[in-house]
Design an enzyme around this catalytic site. Structure first.
Site, PDB file in Angstrom:
ATOM      1  N   HIS A 152       4.680  -7.552  -0.081  1.00 39.65           N
ATOM      2  CA  HIS A 152       4.297  -8.824  -0.681  1.00 39.65           C
ATOM      3  C   HIS A 152       5.002  -9.009  -2.021  1.00 39.65           C
ATOM      4  O   HIS A 152       5.462  -8.036  -2.631  1.00 39.65           O
ATOM      5  CB  HIS A 152       2.789  -8.884  -0.853  1.00 39.65           C
ATOM      6  CG  HIS A 152       2.040  -8.878   0.454  1.00 39.65           C
ATOM      7  ND1 HIS A 152       1.319  -9.952   0.903  1.00 39.65           N
ATOM      8  CD2 HIS A 152       1.931  -7.911   1.415  1.00 39.65           C
ATOM      9  CE1 HIS A 152       0.785  -9.659   2.088  1.00 39.65           C
ATOM     10  NE2 HIS A 152       1.148  -8.422   2.416  1.00 39.65           N
ATOM     11  N   SER A 160       8.474   3.634   5.301  1.00 39.07           N
ATOM     12  CA  SER A 160       9.611   3.641   4.399  1.00 39.07           C
ATOM     13  C   SER A 160       9.169   3.602   2.948  1.00 39.07           C
ATOM     14  O   SER A 160       8.062   3.988   2.620  1.00 39.07           O
ATOM     15  CB  SER A 160      10.559   2.496   4.710  1.00 39.07           C
ATOM     16  OG  SER A 160      11.825   2.766   4.168  1.00 39.07           O
ATOM     17  N   ASP A 218       0.880  -1.165   0.000  1.00 40.74           N
ATOM     18  CA  ASP A 218       0.000   0.000   0.000  1.00 40.74           C
ATOM     19  C   ASP A 218       0.921   1.219   0.000  1.00 40.74           C
ATOM     20  O   ASP A 218       1.757   1.363   0.900  1.00 40.74           O
ATOM     21  CB  ASP A 218      -0.835   0.051   1.279  1.00 40.74           C
ATOM     22  CG  ASP A 218      -1.958  -0.964   1.315  1.00 40.74           C
ATOM     23  OD1 ASP A 218      -2.014  -1.840   0.434  1.00 40.74           O
ATOM     24  OD2 ASP A 218      -2.781  -0.876   2.241  1.00 40.74           O
TER      25      ASP A 218
END
Length: 263
Positions: free
Chosen positions: A142, A227, A86
């Site tokens: 992911h 980050s 995201d």
């Protein structure tokens, strides 16, 4: 003058020992009392979290939380490159002769970003995404493809912020900060998932140490606090999804474009 002062403060706070102190606090049980305030401050959709809030024993445990099943559907398009996180797309485009151009006004040398790895040769005319995760975002990373790990490289570095100020006013942040790079071979070639640490991030960790293969959308790694991920595709194999541009918010599993073997 103000920018000079902010740069100086950032330089001083980027040392790993300060990040270790912040990391130690976020791992302490007393930090759990900050979870409700953290949720309110950053408008985090806590209802998506895998566990009840009372089950998180530290702030870091909540920050690196998993989500409930089904919260991030993964694209089912054939030959897809999925967003690993995201995030907001800070920059994207073609890599020009080994250079990533105009990331908040700065150019980045691929050789430095990848720590002089021989893999750099695969990406010199490839495609890149710079994906910024704010404190609001879900912070697990992911796999963007189905494939096998060809190599992993952990580069110790500084902990400069990767927010708007840090990216604009600190020189070469993406090449100077701590990085954990995963090279993944897939049916069309290879991708590099460059996980870049930031200020107050005590570490970047693999979700399962020693794992060497992933399905698209499978849990790969996670940040301890906010980050950036730099996602690179091999030269000549990627076509971006129409409509994507810097400033676009994407969710993990969302289609970024299509991978096809070069002719």
């Amino acid at each position: 003058m103000v920018k000079r002062l902010l740069r100086l403060m950032t330089e001083l706070s980027s040392h790993r020992w300060i990040s270790r102190i912040m990391g130690a606090f976020s791992h302490s049980r007393i930090s759990r009392f900050l979870i409700p305030a953290f949720i309110r401050t950053y408008h985090i959709p806590a209802s998506q979290a895998e566990k009840d809030l009372r089950e998180y024993s530290t702030l870091n445990e909540f920050f690196s939380r998993r989500l409930k099943p089904g919260m991030r559907p993964v694209t089912e398009e054939t030959d897809a490159l999925a967003s690993p996180v995201d995030a907001m797309i800070t920059a994207m485009g073609k890599i020009e002769s080994g250079t990533i151009l105009n990331v908040k006004g700065q150019d980045y040398n691929l050789e430095e970003l990848l720590n002089h790895s021989p893999h750099q040769e695969l990406y010199k005319k490839g495609f890149f995404f710079v994906l910024y995760l704010s404190p609001t975002d879900y912070h697990r990373i992911h796999s963007p493809v189905t494939g096998k790990k060809t190599e992993s490289d952990h580069i110790r570095g500084r902990c400069y912020p990767v927010n708007e100020f840090g990216m604009k006013h600190m020189k070469g942040v993406l090449c100077r900060n701590e990085r954990l790079i995963t090279y993944i071979a897939h049916s069309a070639g290879e991708v590099a998932v460059v996980k870049v640490g930031a200020m107050n991030v005590s570490s970047i960790r693999y979700s399962v140490e020693g794992k060497s293969a992933w399905e698209i959308g499978e849990d790969l790694a996670y940040f301890e606090f906010g980050s950036t991920v730099v996602l690179l595709t091999e030269s000549g194999i990627f076509s971006p999804r129409p409509g994507l541009e810097p400033g676009t918010k994407v969710k993990m599993g969302e289609l970024l474009g299509f991978l096809q073997p070069s002719k």
